[in-house]
Design a protein around this motif. Sequence first.
Motif: not given
Length: 115
Positions: A1-4, A93-97
Amino acid sequence: MKPEKFVDEIFLRTVNDNVTSYAEMLENLPRDEVKDPYWNELLAFYDKSNDSERKLILKLMRQVSQDSVASLLSIIDGVGYSELDSDLQLKDSSGKQLQGDLADLFIEKSEQSSI
């Protein structure tokens, strides 16, 4: 998921949906069924207000919602005032901050929505 995307969802749920819900309650809540003293006081104030004052009440609710969420997001981003001594990390969910620019993105979204 993107921060936006995260910020868009937060804005939709915590600002738009909540203010819409409050507006509907202020207009439609059966006054004789309200038991909460806060709501009784707010409804009495709202009922004696004229249309422009009612719009101002809703604008204030919207602004307070936006300010509160922006403050929370700035703490999550690590740039807002907090006495928390923690390395808080918000990840998808992919671990991206996700955190870092959430408050700025939210403030930008808030400014665009009020144009």
